[in-house]
Motif scaffolding. Structure first.
Motif, short mmCIF file in Angstrom:
data_model
loop_
_atom_site.label_atom_id
_atom_site.label_comp_id
_atom_site.label_asym_id
_atom_site.label_seq_id
_atom_site.Cartn_x
_atom_site.Cartn_y
_atom_site.Cartn_z
N ASN A 233 0.81 -1.21 0.00
CA ASN A 233 0.00 0.00 0.00
C ASN A 233 0.85 1.27 0.00
OD1 ASN A 233 -2.55 0.89 -0.27
ND2 ASN A 233 -3.03 0.86 1.91
N ASP A 234 2.09 1.18 0.45
CA ASP A 234 2.95 2.37 0.51
C ASP A 234 3.87 2.49 -0.71
OD1 ASP A 234 1.90 2.76 2.96
OD2 ASP A 234 3.66 2.17 4.11
N VAL A 235 3.99 1.40 -1.46
CA VAL A 235 5.02 1.37 -2.50
C VAL A 235 4.49 1.92 -3.82
CG1 VAL A 235 6.49 -0.16 -3.87
CG2 VAL A 235 6.28 -0.51 -1.42
N THR A 236 5.24 2.84 -4.41
CA THR A 236 4.82 3.41 -5.69
C THR A 236 5.67 2.91 -6.85
OG1 THR A 236 6.27 5.30 -5.33
CG2 THR A 236 3.98 5.54 -4.64
N SER A 237 6.79 2.29 -6.55
CA SER A 237 7.64 1.78 -7.62
C SER A 237 8.56 0.70 -7.05
CB SER A 237 8.46 2.92 -8.21
OG SER A 237 9.54 2.42 -8.93
N PHE A 238 8.79 -0.30 -7.85
CA PHE A 238 9.55 -1.44 -7.40
C PHE A 238 10.29 -1.99 -8.59
CE2 PHE A 238 9.85 -5.99 -6.90
CZ PHE A 238 10.20 -6.14 -5.57
N GLU A 239 11.62 -2.14 -8.52
CA GLU A 239 12.32 -2.66 -9.70
C GLU A 239 13.45 -3.61 -9.37
OE1 GLU A 239 13.52 1.18 -11.35
OE2 GLU A 239 15.60 0.58 -11.04
N PHE A 240 13.67 -4.52 -10.30
CA PHE A 240 14.73 -5.51 -10.21
C PHE A 240 15.68 -5.30 -11.37
CE2 PHE A 240 12.29 -8.34 -7.51
CZ PHE A 240 13.31 -8.96 -6.83
N ALA A 241 16.96 -5.11 -11.10
CA ALA A 241 17.92 -5.06 -12.19
C ALA A 241 18.62 -6.41 -12.26
CB ALA A 241 18.92 -3.94 -11.95
N THR A 242 18.58 -7.04 -13.43
CA THR A 242 19.19 -8.36 -13.59
C THR A 242 20.14 -8.32 -14.79
OG1 THR A 242 17.86 -9.45 -15.27
CG2 THR A 242 16.84 -9.16 -13.12
N PRO A 243 21.08 -9.25 -14.85
CA PRO A 243 21.91 -9.32 -16.06
C PRO A 243 21.01 -9.53 -17.28
CG PRO A 243 22.81 -10.71 -14.35
CD PRO A 243 21.46 -10.27 -13.88
N ARG A 244 21.37 -8.89 -18.40
CA ARG A 244 20.47 -8.91 -19.55
C ARG A 244 20.45 -10.28 -20.22
NH1 ARG A 244 21.71 -4.33 -23.47
NH2 ARG A 244 22.93 -5.83 -24.66
#
Lengths: 148, 134
Positions: free
Chosen positions: B27-38
């Motif tokens: 409910n508090d999160v506006t953005s979430f991201e995972f950086a992985t090897p391409r």
């Protein structure tokens, strides 16, 4: 902009990374809310503020609270000269709460990582498709690692 | 009874500083991201030995952004600066779950010109295994 975040530097250069991202921006996915809607503890139980009138901020806070805010409070002078204000329960607090609009988020796949801003490669409209792409990608990496 | 949502993104939980108590902060999160090897090809090109290649393949990082909330997300991240504990971070989208052990390295709170109080917290995978959807 605030200070730079403390991060562990990735071992690989940004162009060899890709990012799977879900966003629900405040401007499109949240709306302002009242204290009641978020069950605000300050409103429910009352709250306390300590104000230092020897500073500009303190004087501005004191002016706002006394002349403009319309809140009820009890002020006590502390030994060090600051004021302690106790606000009774049931009043709107000073925070601007927001609640989620429960809209579907944006599901994005981007080139690079935080070091390489922008560059959205794909925007999935269905969460399932984003998960599938992410999942297949992870599987691919796992297979290679297991092969050694 | 947990709230059931018809939306794709149903859960996002992170452990408290004990490393075991999962707290749903969706409910508090506006953005979430995972950086992985391409991919594989690039990785092979930038290093020589297989062992090093495996390390690079496990190079994952995570970044979360959200709205400051003293009673929810702040209870999770306020201990980032004082504890070093791997926190299970679980994401549930479209009936699929991704759970990782993450070390969060910062918790930055910022007030914008519009008066919004937001936070940002980056982390890295702590155990070096590729997180898989289940």
């Amino acid at each position: 902009m605030g200070r730079p975040l403390f991060r562990v530097e990735p071992k690989m250069p940004a162009q060899h990374m890709q990012t799977f991202k879900v966003t629900a921006p405040i401007s499109t996915h949240r709306r302002p809310a009242t204290c009641e809607e978020v069950d605000c503890a300050h409103q429910r139980d009352g709250w306390k503020m300590i104000i230092d009138q020897s500073t500009d901020l303190g004087r501005q806070q004191a002016y706002y609270i006394k002349e403009l805010s319309g809140r009820h409070y009890k002020a006590t002078r502390l030994e060090d000269g600051r004021f302690e204000l106790i606000f009774t329960a049931g009043q709107k607090c000073f925070a601007q709460h927001t609640v989620s609009l429960e809209r579907e988020a944006n599901y994005l796949v981007k080139r690079g990582d935080y070091r390489l801003p922008g560059g959205t490669v794909r925007r999935h409209t269905r969460a399932e498709d984003w998960v599938e792409e992410f999942s297949e990608h992870q599987d691919k990496l796992k297979t290679i690692i297991e092969k050694g | 009874m947990a709230k059931i949502s018809g939306l794709g993104w149903t859960t996002l939980s992170v452990d408290l500083s004990d490393g075991t108590t999962a707290t749903d902060i969706r409910n508090d999160v506006t953005s979430f991201e995972f950086a992985t090897p391409r991919g594989v090809q690039e990785v092979t090109g930038v290093d020589k030995s297989a062992f090093e290649r495996l390390l690079l393949l496990a190079d994952f990082s995570i970044t979360m952004k959200g709205v400051f909330n003293a009673s929810l997300s702040h209870t999770v991240f306020r201990t980032v600066s004082s504890t070093s504990v791997a926190r299970t971070t679980s994401l549930a989208i479209a009936s699929q779950t991704l759970a990782n052990e993450c070390l969060y390295t910062d918790y930055s709170i910022e007030r914008s010109d519009e008066g919004e109080l937001t936070w940002e917290s980056p982390g890295v995978l702590s155990d070096g295994t590729v997180p898989l959807w289940a």
